[in-house]
Design a protein around this motif. Structure first.
Motif, PDB file in Angstrom:
ATOM      1  N   ILE A  15     -33.104 -63.714   6.101  1.00 20.77           N
ATOM      2  CA  ILE A  15     -33.273 -62.286   6.180  1.00 20.77           C
ATOM      3  C   ILE A  15     -34.674 -61.759   5.724  1.00 20.77           C
ATOM      4  O   ILE A  15     -35.483 -61.160   6.277  1.00 20.77           O
ATOM      5  N   MET A  16     -34.839 -61.961   4.402  1.00 22.44           N
ATOM      6  CA  MET A  16     -36.351 -61.519   3.797  1.00 22.44           C
ATOM      7  C   MET A  16     -37.431 -61.872   3.988  1.00 22.44           C
ATOM      8  O   MET A  16     -38.282 -61.203   4.669  1.00 22.44           O
ATOM      9  N   LYS A  17     -37.330 -63.282   4.543  1.00 28.30           N
ATOM     10  CA  LYS A  17     -38.648 -63.923   5.045  1.00 28.30           C
ATOM     11  C   LYS A  17     -38.745 -63.433   6.569  1.00 28.30           C
ATOM     12  O   LYS A  17     -40.070 -63.224   6.892  1.00 28.30           O
ATOM     13  N   HIS A  18     -38.004 -63.437   7.396  1.00 24.01           N
ATOM     14  CA  HIS A  18     -37.831 -62.648   8.609  1.00 24.01           C
ATOM     15  C   HIS A  18     -38.620 -61.516   8.635  1.00 24.01           C
ATOM     16  O   HIS A  18     -39.582 -61.283   9.263  1.00 24.01           O
ATOM     17  N   ALA A  19     -38.050 -60.555   7.755  1.00 24.93           N
ATOM     18  CA  ALA A  19     -38.335 -58.987   7.748  1.00 24.93           C
ATOM     19  C   ALA A  19     -39.954 -59.025   7.304  1.00 24.93           C
ATOM     20  O   ALA A  19     -40.871 -58.231   7.863  1.00 24.93           O
ATOM     21  N   ASP A  20     -40.077 -59.893   6.307  1.00 26.44           N
ATOM     22  CA  ASP A  20     -41.550 -59.886   5.653  1.00 26.44           C
ATOM     23  C   ASP A  20     -42.517 -60.204   6.853  1.00 26.44           C
ATOM     24  O   ASP A  20     -43.550 -59.714   6.901  1.00 26.44           O
ATOM     25  N   LEU A  21     -42.192 -61.408   7.493  1.00 34.55           N
ATOM     26  CA  LEU A  21     -43.102 -61.862   8.592  1.00 34.55           C
ATOM     27  C   LEU A  21     -42.978 -60.990   9.869  1.00 34.55           C
ATOM     28  O   LEU A  21     -44.231 -60.748  10.498  1.00 34.55           O
ATOM     29  N   SER A  26     -42.678 -52.115   9.244  1.00 31.37           N
ATOM     30  CA  SER A  26     -41.700 -50.797   9.135  1.00 31.37           C
ATOM     31  C   SER A  26     -41.485 -50.257   7.683  1.00 31.37           C
ATOM     32  O   SER A  26     -41.847 -51.002   6.676  1.00 31.37           O
ATOM     33  N   GLU A  27     -41.206 -48.943   7.970  1.00 28.47           N
ATOM     34  CA  GLU A  27     -41.071 -48.328   6.629  1.00 28.47           C
ATOM     35  C   GLU A  27     -39.900 -48.153   5.869  1.00 28.47           C
ATOM     36  O   GLU A  27     -38.901 -48.608   6.304  1.00 28.47           O
ATOM     37  N   HIS A  38     -41.245 -41.517  -1.832  1.00 31.02           N
ATOM     38  CA  HIS A  38     -41.770 -42.442  -1.986  1.00 31.02           C
ATOM     39  C   HIS A  38     -41.953 -43.219  -0.505  1.00 31.02           C
ATOM     40  O   HIS A  38     -41.000 -43.412  -0.071  1.00 31.02           O
ATOM     41  N   LYS A  39     -43.110 -43.708  -0.284  1.00 36.12           N
ATOM     42  CA  LYS A  39     -43.204 -44.357   1.029  1.00 36.12           C
ATOM     43  C   LYS A  39     -43.912 -45.734   1.063  1.00 36.12           C
ATOM     44  O   LYS A  39     -44.922 -45.724   0.370  1.00 36.12           O
ATOM     45  N   TYR A  40     -43.445 -46.835   1.649  1.00 31.54           N
ATOM     46  CA  TYR A  40     -44.207 -48.063   1.907  1.00 31.54           C
ATOM     47  C   TYR A  40     -43.438 -48.926   2.757  1.00 31.54           C
ATOM     48  O   TYR A  40     -42.681 -48.346   3.472  1.00 31.54           O
ATOM     49  N   THR A  41     -44.069 -50.036   3.145  1.00 32.49           N
ATOM     50  CA  THR A  41     -43.558 -50.830   4.122  1.00 32.49           C
ATOM     51  C   THR A  41     -42.547 -52.031   3.495  1.00 32.49           C
ATOM     52  O   THR A  41     -42.805 -52.300   2.273  1.00 32.49           O
ATOM     53  N   TYR A  42     -41.969 -52.722   4.480  1.00 36.38           N
ATOM     54  CA  TYR A  42     -41.311 -53.836   4.043  1.00 36.38           C
ATOM     55  C   TYR A  42     -42.259 -54.838   3.472  1.00 36.38           C
ATOM     56  O   TYR A  42     -41.908 -55.595   2.532  1.00 36.38           O
ATOM     57  N   LYS A  43     -43.463 -55.049   4.050  1.00 38.76           N
ATOM     58  CA  LYS A  43     -44.300 -56.065   3.318  1.00 38.76           C
ATOM     59  C   LYS A  43     -44.652 -55.704   2.000  1.00 38.76           C
ATOM     60  O   LYS A  43     -44.560 -56.765   1.403  1.00 38.76           O
ATOM     61  N   ASP A  44     -44.983 -54.446   1.814  1.00 40.10           N
ATOM     62  CA  ASP A  44     -44.996 -53.891   0.378  1.00 40.10           C
ATOM     63  C   ASP A  44     -43.749 -54.305  -0.508  1.00 40.10           C
ATOM     64  O   ASP A  44     -44.002 -54.675  -1.705  1.00 40.10           O
ATOM     65  N   ALA A  45     -42.627 -53.965   0.139  1.00 43.40           N
ATOM     66  CA  ALA A  45     -41.410 -54.213  -0.539  1.00 43.40           C
ATOM     67  C   ALA A  45     -41.368 -55.668  -1.047  1.00 43.40           C
ATOM     68  O   ALA A  45     -41.055 -55.913  -2.270  1.00 43.40           O
TER      69      ALA A  45
END
Length: 540
Positions: A15-21, A26-27, A38-45
């Motif tokens: 799930i993590m790898k798919h969401a990251d890629l 997405s925020e 606080h705001k950031y993206t899935y990639k930041d997370a």
């Protein structure tokens, strides 16, 4: 003959790898103690998740080690969900609303080695730390500027803990049936019991939870999980949100604050949310008092306890459709979901209302049956009511470190402790908890049905029904009501309003008014505490 398909493992890491890629832009929006928005993206997370994984590895965690969280819904808690489980450890979410002695028991029983905590729970842990024999470190979920002084031994600041760590990490190849996370039941009777989820159960639960007849999630959605991340993984949204790429909005410690929820809905354009009925009561109360609107919010799911039709109708006035859902900690939690079906539109309003207050239709992946006192299976006719038993790939087969107390029967069925009826379309009606059902004159009375009927009265803010001693009928229902603020309800008028909504003999002989009704740590009405509160009440 076996199929010729690849044997890929179903893990949270996938799930993590798919969401990251795929869903990296997405925020995630959070309310936290050190940052109001606080705001950031899935990639930041997930970059920070890799930093946390390195920090955990440096501290020396091994596969299967339990790491506890005592935290609200926010981005740091989200990071821990993935850093811990995908590293091979077990993310143990602890409910901070439990009594201190229960928290003490849970942490010791799980043998947690580290605790990640929100700053507001530091004083609680300082009181408990001498009895937490397996805990060897604490991480306070804040930045250095807001790190509180503490007597906790080996305490770190979260941001300092991951600072300087590499944002690349070689994730281990995990077996899908390995443990991923843990949540203890609220322990209303006896000690809480540990439910140990697997990577496989979590992924399957997330896939089914996202389907059109359930949450119907997609990348265009903005989801606000008000149901806490410390209780059954925020009903799965911390996983199926990233899976589909939905924007997540976390309310932090403000999950019961109508003003904060309204502001978040409007500023972040939330269109779907999840919470218990008390949350929706708070939201409706704030909207009615202020005249504010929530234009983007179109649907919510209500679970944890029955949602009265009157509350659903109040939410509709604000443009929000309420869907009922039902499940348990032992079910990850999804068991049924009530999304309106097309064929229902041909029915009368009364027929539609009758179905919409039910716990929902059985979802794919879960098997259900109802049985009588002799374990004979009862028909799905919407009338017969019996003990509800369940099976499925995300239903627990046993409790953690309680091998001497099987969670399932010889045929693999889990007893939910609920009384239920199921109709021919698969709609489940929870008639009561077995321990809360009222037996009057040898016949059963559903406290839930009486409560829902009472909530339709305009002067009733919240209602609860318990059985109390009666000289003739053994038990009779007692109606306990919190009046709407500013109202002066007449108890006879409230009792009279039940006529035609429930069986006449179900009608309580008395109604008492209170300022507060006790709730469990997961937001349900605590019938146990009410029975204790009214233990000296006797019908004359």
């Amino acid at each position: 003959m076996n199929g010729l398909m690849m044997d890929s493992q179903l893990t949270i890491t996938s799930i993590m790898k798919h969401a990251d890629l795929i869903n990296g832009k997405s925020e995630i929006v959070s309310v936290t103690g050190d940052n109001p928005l606080h705001k950031y993206t899935y990639k930041d997370a997930f970059r920070r998740v890799r930093q946390m994984a390195n920090a955990l590895q440096k501290v020396g965690f091994q596969p299967g080690d339990r790491i506890a969280t005592l935290a609200w819904n926010d981005y740091r808690h989200f990071e821990l969900y993935y850093a811990i489980s995908c590293s091979g450890q077990v993310c143990h979410t602890v409910n901070p609303r439990l009594f201190p002695e229960q928290i003490d028991f849970i942490i010791n029983h799980a043998e947690d080695q580290f605790i990640f905590t929100d700053p507001m729970f530091v004083p609680l842990l300082e009181q408990l730390q001498n009895s937490l024999s397996t805990v060897r470190g604490y991480v306070v979920m804040t930045d250095a500027a807001n790190m509180p002084e503490t007597s906790l031994a080996n305490a770190y600041c979260y941001e300092t803990f991951i600072e300087g760590e590499s944002d690349s990490f070689d994730w281990p190849e995990l077996e899908e049936n390995s443990a991923s996370s843990m949540c203890y039941t609220s322990g209303t009777t006896g000690n809480p019991k540990g439910v140990l989820y697997s990577h496989r159960s979590t992924v399957l639960h997330s896939i089914v939870g996202s389907t059109p007849d359930v949450m119907n999630l997609a990348s265009k959605d903005v989801v606000m999980p008000i149901v806490p991340m410390f209780h059954v993984n925020a009903w799965g949204t911390a996983y199926n949100g990233p899976m589909v790429g939905a924007k997540l909005v976390f309310p932090g410690p403000k999950m019961a604050d109508g003003e904060t929820l309204t502001n978040l809905i409007n500023s972040e354009k939330v269109n779907y949310s999840l919470g218990v009925p008390t949350v929706w009561l708070a939201l409706v109360g704030y909207l009615n008092a202020t005249g504010k609107t929530i234009e983007t919010l179109k649907s919510v799911v209500s679970g944890g306890s029955a949602c009265p039709l009157s509350l659903m109708q109040e939410m509709e006035k604000h443009g929000v459709m309420v869907h009922m859902g039902w499940g348990m900690t032992e079910m990850s939690p999804l068991g049924s979901y009530n999304r309106p079906q097309e064929w229902m539109k041909d029915g009368t309003q009364e027929e539609q209302d009758t179905r919409r207050v039910r716990a929902g239709r059985v979802v794919f992946g879960v098997e259900m049956k109802i049985v009588d006192g002799d374990n004979n299976e009862l028909p799905w006719d919407g009338v017969a009511s019996g003990v509800l038993l369940v099976k499925g790939p995300w239903v627990c087969s046993g409790y953690y470190r309680l091998d001497d107390k099987p969670a399932v029967d010889a045929d693999g069925w889990f007893n939910t402790g609920d009384m239920a009826a199921i109709d021919e379309q698969g709609y489940v009606t929870i008639t009561d908890r077995i321990k809360d059902v009222i037996k009057s004159g040898g016949e059963w009375i559903s406290s839930i049905d009486v409560e829902n009927a009472a909530m339709a009265h305009p002067d009733v803010q919240e209602a609860a029904v318990i059985g109390v001693s009666h000289p003739k009928w053994t038990e009779r229902p007692l109606l306990i009501v919190i009046p709407v603020e500013g109202s002066s309800p007449d108890k006879d008028a409230i009792l009279a309003s039940l006529e035609g909504k429930i069986a006449k003999w179900w009608t309580p002989e008395d109604c008492v008014f209170v300022e507060e009704i006790p709730h469990t740590a997961t937001g349900k009405i605590s019938k146990k505490d009410l029975r204790d509160q009214f233990k000296d009440y006797v019908y004359s």
